[in-house]
Design an enzyme around this catalytic site. Structure first.
Site, PDB file in Angstrom:
ATOM      1  CD  GLU A  73     -26.112 -26.871  75.090  1.00 20.80           C
ATOM      2  OE1 GLU A  73     -25.149 -26.306  74.526  1.00 20.80           O
ATOM      3  OE2 GLU A  73     -26.499 -26.569  76.226  1.00 20.80           O
ATOM      4  CG  ASP A  78     -19.069 -23.237  76.380  1.00 21.18           C
ATOM      5  OD1 ASP A  78     -18.419 -22.996  77.414  1.00 21.18           O
ATOM      6  OD2 ASP A  78     -20.205 -22.762  76.167  1.00 21.18           O
ATOM      7  NE  ARG A  87     -29.838 -21.528  81.024  1.00 20.99           N
ATOM      8  CZ  ARG A  87     -29.087 -20.447  81.076  1.00 20.99           C
ATOM      9  NH1 ARG A  87     -29.625 -19.294  81.491  1.00 20.99           N
ATOM     10  NH2 ARG A  87     -27.823 -20.472  80.732  1.00 20.99           N
ATOM     11  CB  THR A 138     -26.142 -18.810  66.770  1.00 24.66           C
ATOM     12  OG1 THR A 138     -25.745 -19.480  65.566  1.00 24.66           O
ATOM     13  CG2 THR A 138     -27.247 -17.815  66.440  1.00 24.66           C
ATOM     14  CE1 TYR A 187     -20.894 -26.717  76.343  1.00 24.40           C
ATOM     15  CE2 TYR A 187     -22.008 -26.829  74.217  1.00 24.40           C
ATOM     16  CZ  TYR A 187     -21.958 -26.368  75.518  1.00 24.40           C
ATOM     17  OH  TYR A 187     -22.972 -25.581  76.007  1.00 24.40           O
ATOM     18  CB  CYS A 228     -16.179 -14.789  83.571  1.00 30.80           C
ATOM     19  SG  CYS A 228     -14.391 -15.033  83.652  1.00 30.80           S
TER      20      CYS A 228
END
Length: 337
Positions: free
Chosen positions: A33, A134, A21, A39, A116, A187
């Site tokens: 990604e 995803d 990031r 994983t 994705y 979530c």
């Protein structure tokens, strides 16, 4: 404040600090990604950093040694990802001069890149307004709009696509990453922390008190079990390792000969490898779980009369202390411990 702005603000203030990031470099985002598929993020960080030290650019990976790539991947599982990683790097270098394409129709054609991953790389690296859907995102949207479609079905992503796509803001990178982060940390599949959720006021399931009953997923079929014999073949101080073929489970990786337990292993070793062996001792039993299959493995020592040279499959006779130099999948490493 809109739902999108609330999510983006929450993401900017609360997201986990992860090495991928800290960059907009498409190669590094793509690598993360692929590694994060199937994983946990906490596991991936060290693998990601080690991998980049050896292959810092897509050019390095395209020219990389296959066994070295598999060795760096050792323990991450789903080794077909590592193979497609190398294939994709070569295509990017050969067809795109080392620059990842910034258009969906080109990105989706690269080896190992599905909808994705294409959406994630395009939105994060290039700020292209594409969804990145995803499992985390489908779970968030199942609750946000009370969508009852089974998220385990093959067509689930296509079903959720129009719901996500209509919400996409211009700040697409932070929005897509915010959805992923929300699903991973707030979530969650069980016990969602709705009181901490930045978009709970827009959540239809939360309003109806139904958040724990979504998403809908039919029970998975039970995994098939196979009893397998793993042959630890010695000849004096040496042990035989083989490079597995290009198809099937654990393809292209080094390991030990393995056969279904109802076979006569001594006869099988003679037929398959031309080896004359005698069974010496039971060593250890372990279980290894694949996506749709479980191997119940028993490792047995066999003594070979001579070290036969074999080309297909490729075979090496090595001192047991040098096993660590080979990219061995977790299934075999469990036994060799």
């Amino acid at each position: 404040m809109s739902m999108q702005r609330a999510l983006i603000q929450w993401y900017e203030d609360n997201h986990r600090k992860l090495p991928w990031r800290e960059t907009k470099e498409p190669y590094r985002i793509w690598l993360s990604e692929i590694m994060c598929q199937q994983t946990q993020v906490a596991t991936v960080i060290d693998y990601y950093n080690r991998f980049l030290k050896v292959f810092p650019t897509v050019y390095d990976l395209a020219q990389g040694d296959e066994d070295q790539v598999y060795k760096l991947w050792e323990g991450l599982g789903y080794y077909s990802r590592a193979k497609r990683l190398m294939l994709c790097a070569r295509v990017v270098v050969e067809q795109y001069d080392g620059q990842f394409p910034s258009h969906y129709n080109e990105m989706i054609q690269l080896p190992g890149i599905g909808p994705y991953t294409a959406g994630a790389v395009l939105s994060i690296a290039f700020n292209v307004k594409e969804p990145a859907i995803d499992g985390n995102v489908m779970r968030v949207y199942s609750r946000l709009y009370k969508i009852t479609h089974d998220v385990g079905k093959a067509d689930a992503r296509k079903h959720f696509d129009p719901y996500v796509r209509k919400d996409l803001p211009d700040e697409i990178s932070a929005f897509n990453q915010g959805l992923m982060e929300l699903g991973a940390t707030i979530c969650t599949p069980t016990k969602p922390r709705c009181e901490e959720c930045p978009i709970s006021e827009w959540c239809m399931a939360y309003e109806a008190g139904e958040q724990t009953s979504l998403p809908k997923r039919l029970p998975k079929p039970k995994k098939k079990h196979k009893k397998m014999t793993v042959a630890y073949i010695t000849c004096g101080d040496y042990v035989m390792v083989e490079k597995r073929g290009t198809d099937g489970l654990l393809a292209n990786l080094w390991g030990l000969p393995i056969v279904e337990a109802d076979e006569n292993t001594v006869e099988w070793l003679h037929e398959q490898y031309g080896l004359k062996t005698t069974e010496k001792a039971f060593m250890v039993s372990k279980k290894h779980v694949f996506t749709h299959l479980v191997w119940d493995m028993t490792m047995v020592q066999f003594e070979a009369k001579e070290m036969v040279a074999i080309e297909d499959p490729e075979v090496h006779w090595v001192k047991d202390t040098t096993f660590s130099e080979y990219p061995l999948p977790t299934a075999f490493r469990k036994l060799l411990k």
